[in-house]
Every structure is written in C-alpha cells, then in structure tokens.
Write a protein that holds these residues in place. Sequence first.
Motif, PDB file in Angstrom:
ATOM      1  N   GLN A 500     -30.829 -12.684  -4.274  1.00 21.52           N
ATOM      2  CA  GLN A 500     -29.868 -11.959  -3.444  1.00 21.52           C
ATOM      3  C   GLN A 500     -29.114 -12.933  -2.542  1.00 21.52           C
ATOM      4  OE1 GLN A 500     -32.420  -8.923  -1.584  1.00 21.52           O
ATOM      5  NE2 GLN A 500     -31.363  -7.430  -2.847  1.00 21.52           N
ATOM      6  N   TYR A 501     -27.821 -12.711  -2.452  1.00 17.37           N
ATOM      7  CA  TYR A 501     -26.958 -13.590  -1.670  1.00 17.37           C
ATOM      8  C   TYR A 501     -26.163 -12.786  -0.639  1.00 17.37           C
ATOM      9  CZ  TYR A 501     -27.846 -17.541  -4.777  1.00 17.37           C
ATOM     10  OH  TYR A 501     -28.442 -18.545  -5.484  1.00 17.37           O
ATOM     11  N   LEU A 502     -26.049 -13.353   0.550  1.00 17.89           N
ATOM     12  CA  LEU A 502     -25.157 -12.799   1.569  1.00 17.89           C
ATOM     13  C   LEU A 502     -23.753 -13.318   1.282  1.00 17.89           C
ATOM     14  CD1 LEU A 502     -24.840 -11.234   4.294  1.00 17.89           C
ATOM     15  CD2 LEU A 502     -25.100 -13.460   5.411  1.00 17.89           C
ATOM     16  N   ILE A 503     -22.821 -12.399   1.047  1.00 21.10           N
ATOM     17  CA  ILE A 503     -21.454 -12.770   0.686  1.00 21.10           C
ATOM     18  C   ILE A 503     -20.591 -12.815   1.948  1.00 21.10           C
ATOM     19  CG2 ILE A 503     -19.463 -12.202  -0.755  1.00 21.10           C
ATOM     20  CD1 ILE A 503     -22.054 -12.921  -2.287  1.00 21.10           C
ATOM     21  N   PHE A 504     -19.842 -13.919   2.123  1.00 19.34           N
ATOM     22  CA  PHE A 504     -18.949 -14.061   3.276  1.00 19.34           C
ATOM     23  C   PHE A 504     -17.682 -14.792   2.837  1.00 19.34           C
ATOM     24  CE2 PHE A 504     -21.422 -17.959   3.290  1.00 19.34           C
ATOM     25  CZ  PHE A 504     -20.484 -18.935   3.609  1.00 19.34           C
ATOM     26  N   THR A 505     -16.686 -14.821   3.701  1.00 16.85           N
ATOM     27  CA  THR A 505     -15.413 -15.454   3.348  1.00 16.85           C
ATOM     28  C   THR A 505     -15.026 -16.521   4.366  1.00 16.85           C
ATOM     29  OG1 THR A 505     -14.132 -13.789   4.554  1.00 16.85           O
ATOM     30  CG2 THR A 505     -14.532 -13.373   2.227  1.00 16.85           C
ATOM     31  N   LEU A 506     -14.306 -17.506   3.847  1.00 17.46           N
ATOM     32  CA  LEU A 506     -13.571 -18.495   4.645  1.00 17.46           C
ATOM     33  C   LEU A 506     -12.180 -18.570   4.029  1.00 17.46           C
ATOM     34  CD1 LEU A 506     -16.087 -21.483   5.014  1.00 17.46           C
ATOM     35  CD2 LEU A 506     -15.458 -19.832   6.780  1.00 17.46           C
ATOM     36  N   MET A 507     -11.165 -18.283   4.842  1.00 16.78           N
ATOM     37  CA  MET A 507      -9.793 -18.170   4.341  1.00 16.78           C
ATOM     38  C   MET A 507      -9.783 -17.163   3.196  1.00 16.78           C
ATOM     39  SD  MET A 507      -8.352 -22.074   4.785  1.00 16.78           S
ATOM     40  CE  MET A 507      -6.674 -21.590   4.393  1.00 16.78           C
ATOM     41  N   ASP A 508      -9.355 -17.551   2.004  1.00 19.82           N
ATOM     42  CA  ASP A 508      -9.277 -16.584   0.907  1.00 19.82           C
ATOM     43  C   ASP A 508     -10.357 -16.811  -0.138  1.00 19.82           C
ATOM     44  OD1 ASP A 508      -8.362 -18.990   0.031  1.00 19.82           O
ATOM     45  OD2 ASP A 508      -6.545 -18.223  -0.938  1.00 19.82           O
ATOM     46  N   THR A 510     -14.473 -16.688  -1.381  1.00 20.49           N
ATOM     47  CA  THR A 510     -15.729 -15.969  -1.172  1.00 20.49           C
ATOM     48  C   THR A 510     -16.911 -16.886  -1.470  1.00 20.49           C
ATOM     49  OG1 THR A 510     -14.645 -13.937  -1.887  1.00 20.49           O
ATOM     50  CG2 THR A 510     -17.033 -13.911  -1.766  1.00 20.49           C
ATOM     51  N   TYR A 511     -17.896 -16.857  -0.581  1.00 17.55           N
ATOM     52  CA  TYR A 511     -19.078 -17.711  -0.693  1.00 17.55           C
ATOM     53  C   TYR A 511     -20.338 -16.849  -0.665  1.00 17.55           C
ATOM     54  CZ  TYR A 511     -15.880 -21.518   0.584  1.00 17.55           C
ATOM     55  OH  TYR A 511     -14.842 -22.409   0.619  1.00 17.55           O
ATOM     56  N   GLY A 512     -21.454 -17.452  -1.112  1.00 15.13           N
ATOM     57  CA  GLY A 512     -22.739 -16.772  -1.051  1.00 15.13           C
ATOM     58  C   GLY A 512     -23.818 -17.675  -0.492  1.00 15.13           C
ATOM     59  N   LEU A 513     -24.691 -17.088   0.348  1.00  9.56           N
ATOM     60  CA  LEU A 513     -25.852 -17.785   0.896  1.00  9.56           C
ATOM     61  C   LEU A 513     -27.107 -17.040   0.489  1.00  9.56           C
ATOM     62  CD1 LEU A 513     -24.836 -18.550   4.607  1.00  9.56           C
ATOM     63  CD2 LEU A 513     -25.366 -20.255   2.863  1.00  9.56           C
ATOM     64  N   LYS A 626     -14.117 -12.085 -10.691  1.00  8.90           N
ATOM     65  CA  LYS A 626     -14.478 -12.621  -9.375  1.00  8.90           C
ATOM     66  C   LYS A 626     -15.409 -13.814  -9.525  1.00  8.90           C
ATOM     67  CE  LYS A 626     -16.129  -8.669  -8.132  1.00  8.90           C
ATOM     68  NZ  LYS A 626     -16.792  -7.581  -7.360  1.00  8.90           N
ATOM     69  N   VAL A 627     -15.279 -14.744  -8.587  1.00 12.03           N
ATOM     70  CA  VAL A 627     -16.146 -15.921  -8.563  1.00 12.03           C
ATOM     71  C   VAL A 627     -16.665 -16.115  -7.146  1.00 12.03           C
ATOM     72  CG1 VAL A 627     -16.298 -18.421  -8.867  1.00 12.03           C
ATOM     73  CG2 VAL A 627     -14.941 -17.062 -10.461  1.00 12.03           C
TER      74      VAL A 627
END
Length: 655
Positions: A500-508, A510-513, A626-627
């Motif tokens: 499971q990943y926490l999805i967040f954004t920087l500018m445009d 999408t990242y996952g932690l 999506k990526v």
Amino acid sequence: MTSGKDQLILLVEDSAITRKMEIKVLNSLGYHNILEAENGEHALRLLRDNPHVALVISDWNMPGMGGLELVRALRSQEAYRDLPFIMATGRAQMKERMEAAEAGANNVITKPFAPQELQSAIDETFAGKTLAGRQHSRVRQPERTTSGRLRLKVAHIQITDHLTLGVVKSLIETGKLKPRHFELETLCMSSWNPVQKALAEGEVDAAFVLAPLAMDLFAYGVPLHIILLAHKNGSIAVRKKASAQSLKAMFQGKTFYIPHELSIHHILSHMFFTGLGLNPGMGSNAGCDVLYEVVPPVRMPEFLSGQSSACGFMVAEPIGTKAIAAGLADELFLSGELWENHPCCVVAMRDEILEQHPEAAQELVGMLVHAGKYISVNPDNAAEIGVDFLDPQGTLGLKKAILKNVLADPMGVKTDDLLPLADDFVKIQDYMVERMGLGSRIDVNRLLDLRFAEKACLQAGGVSRRSVLHDATDFAHKKVADLENQAVRSSKANLDREGQYLIFTLMDQTYGLDVLTVKEIVGMMPIRSVPEVSSEVKGVVNLRGKVIPVVDLRLKFGLPELPYHNRTCIIILDIPRTDRIIPLGIVVDTVSHVENIKATQIEDAPAYGLGAPLEYIAGLAKDGDKVRILLNVHRLFSHPEALLPNQRNEGQEAA
C-alpha cells in the motif's frame, strides 16, 4: 574486580576490518581505552609495556601465535595468571569452548556479537563467572504463573522458520487456542549466539534452534531433547548481483556468509561449492578458495552490499528474498532443490520441562502442529501474522508480499509435516563429522523424543514426506548452467515494492510512499528555522513535544519553490535505522489517497525525465494511463540523522 569503563582493554585480532568493527562495539558500550594487537606475540609485547591492562579480548585463529596459545602463555606466568581473558571466535562448537576453558580462558564469545552480548560477557568475566564454572548446564527451575500454569519461555529469531511459534502466539492472543497447562512467553533474540547460550544455561524452557546446534549441545551434556521440527526446507542461497564473471569465478577467493558454523546453511552451501570443484572453509583453514564468515541473519543484506569481498550468503527466509526484492542479490538456489524436505530448525526443550511438565510439552507440540497446518492452508493470513511477529519494530522493513511468496513457493518452507525422522539427523551428522570435521558423534535416537510429535501428528493427520538428497556435483553444474544461460529477472524481484502506498503530488506529478514508513499526515504548522543547514531543510516542528526536522521535497528534487497553500501538508515518516526509528517530516503539495499496488504493476524507472533523481526512485507503478513514481525512503534519506547540525537524538523532548 569491577568492569569500569575507563579500564584498559587489549583487543587481539589479526583482521583489521574485524578489529575496527569490534572497537566500534566496545566504543558503543563506553569503552574507549583500547590497545590493539595483531596476534599473540604482539599482545605479549604490549602487555609487558602496559602492566595496567585489565582485560584481554582475543581472536582464536591468528597467524603466528593464536588465541589458545596466548592464553596458555599468560596462565603460565604469575603476573598474568588471573588476568581476565575472553576468547572471541567464529567457531561455535562446544568442544572448542571446553578447550578454551581448559586452557584458562574466563569466557568465550562467538563472533559476530552484538553489543549487549559483549557487555554480558565482560560483566560475567569480571564477576568471576568463569567458563570452567559454567561447563555443566545449570538446572532450569520451571516457573509458575499466578494462575498456577507453567510459564513456558521459548526463544527464537526473526526468520520464517519460526513462524509456527508466531501463529501459536497469535491464535492464543485472539482466543482461538486456549492452553490449559501453560502460558506462552516468546523471546525474540538478535542472533543464534544468545539462543544457544539461553538454551545451554537454562535461561529458557525451549528454543527454535538450528538442528546441528541442538545436536552439539546435546553431545556436551546440555539436558535437552528435540521434540519437533520447526519446518522443512525454507532457506535460500543468493549471490551478489550478476556480473560478467562465471559463477565459479565469482565465488573464488571471496567471502560467503552463513548464520552459524553449525547449520544446514553451512552444510548445503559446502555441498554446492564442493560440487563446483571449489574448496570452501572458514577463514582460518589453509587452502580455502571460498571463505565462510558467520554473520547475524538480519544483517546479511547489509554486509553483502557493504563489503567488496562478499560474494553471497545462505540464510533462512525471508531475508534472502528480501535482498533479491531490494535489488541487492540474485537467487542462487533454494535449499529444497538440493535436499528436498530437509530439516533445518527444530524445537528443542529442556529435560526439566519434559520430565516435570509433559502435559505442557504435549499441548505446545499439538498447537505447533496445528499452526503448521494453518500456515499451509492460509498463507495470506499467516504472512500477515508473520510481519508482526518477525518484524514488530519495523526495522527489517518486512512486507506481507515477501512472506506470502516464501510460504507459497512449492520449493519453499513447509510447515505441514513436522515429525522428525532419525535418518535425516544421521545424514546431517555424517556430513558434518566426516566431510567438514565439525561436531561430535551422538546417538541420534537418544536425542529425539518423538512421543509428543507422533501423537500430535497422528491426531492432526496429513502428509508425511521423506527427504531426498540429490547428488551435489550434478546439482551444482546444472544450476550454474541454468543461471548462466538465462537473463530472466527473478519473480521475487518486485516483491519488496508491492504493498500500500500513500499517493501525493508535487506540481503535476504523482508520487507514492510506502505506508509502512508513514506515521501520520499533518497540516502546515509553524516551522522553526535552523542555521547552517541545506536549503531543502526548512527547519523543525514541535509535534506533541517531539522535535522533528522538516524537508521541502520540492527543493530536494530541484523543483521551484512555491508558497504553501491550504492543501499543503507535512507527511511524518518513520525511517528505520539499524538501532532506532528516526522521525522526519516532508512537505508536499497535496495528499490524495492510499492505493494498493501489486508487484505486476511495477517496472524499473528509466534513466531520465521523471522529476526526481533516479537514485530515489523504487519504481514506476502503472494503472491504465496513469503512472505513479514510487519513492524509496531509505535512499531518499539515507542519513536523516545528519539533516540538522550537531543533532544526536531526533526524538528528544522539545524545549
């Protein structure tokens, strides 16, 4: 004599790397007054020039005068007859401990050792608890709980081999199993050394322990019997990431890690290397071209990646699969491929419990057999239990996907057939004694107490598998040919990234932690600036009395700095280090949701154009068009303790 931290210690060790590591351990315990010697002759010269040496810690095998000759030389001189002496050795056989005691050593500690193990040995030595005085195991006094039941103390380490114990513990805690004769207390230990000591000296009632180690303890009079197998199969040999070299050349002249000298891992890897025409042996053996070194299982991936001389290791799962999934190693072979349905770890119980509380022994064995069946039928649930049991502090970064893969592998660990067979232990003994020169011969039938296992396995029904030991030479050459002719990535390679990943954004973007690293999410709050830090470090926040450094992820990635807004937030991460968990905050534009990402969705990142340095990226997760860019927190903040100047404890109380 007391063990004051300012007393002068003489450390005798021929390996400069090992000496440096042992000095680091001593320093961590508060001992800084240390002399260094490279062998026994050098030690004697230093002792003549430094009459105030209070303790000698010496390696056993060294060029010239070794540790055994050194302690004999000291005991022959009046000035050194009572000088405290601890023998530090990678050899773990009881006969060597006896030999050291007869020569005059006060204590023996098996390398590698943890700081607490060394401190215990130092304390015992200065307290006069000599090795000679502890050669005969003290009687274990069974303990009663307030309910009148037996308090059953069982030792284990952090490997899948011991999962049946974790499942029993979980089923008891959830009320699905209700023991009438005992209350279970499990003790997770750092390595095999403290397990061996606890079992030998009557500090625990039972232990999940290596079969050859239990055999050696029995040979030297420790009152114990093997009552059950912990599992069958379940270990893996890995090699450092593949190079252009042939496999044989890759191993030649290199170091290969094993968890203990007296282990199935030592036996099976020895079979494999000799099958290739190599001569494996401990570092002290002349003529060896593959050098064994004993390393605590949980530290093997770290040692493999950090030492240029290392070529691989063999260990119980899930440590090998995790190293493959983390990109540190490639699979060499599974133990069950060479010796199908082999024993490895066993349940050894002290005779005091077997004689005084046979009903508790029978009940525990019955529950372990039940747990073994549960694991084989419910690998998904068992993997979830295993993560909590084997990695309760999160320091291994163990994931359910890795454990499930290990439990479901057809050649992996088997827990549904736990009845010990005497023939298997005879095979272990014959190979160790005749081919490796290890251990002492015993009557295997006297070691095995099968009355509890036979009854429990009969009641549980199920399978019974005979072991099959393949020809090592044929196996080794076929395995090497298969590996050298294929360039297919292991199916285990993405398992460390599934979850499971926490999805967040920087500018445009999408990242996952990985959510296992996320402690909480907080809105923007006052950040106190700190001088003399890099521009990406915004300062520190006071979160419920804890001072936590905060990094702006935009700036760390080289993106333009923007004003914070009402959706900007701080993600508080828990970053595991070797000895502690470090909290750290990262500022991101927005947090979206938690997403379950499968290994099949993940690909390696290309070398350009992702908006974050490549070394920080664990992979790319695809979902339709999506990526998600998955971040590797360990690489992102490889030294989070260095973010703030002169920072020693990120968890200190706020002023």
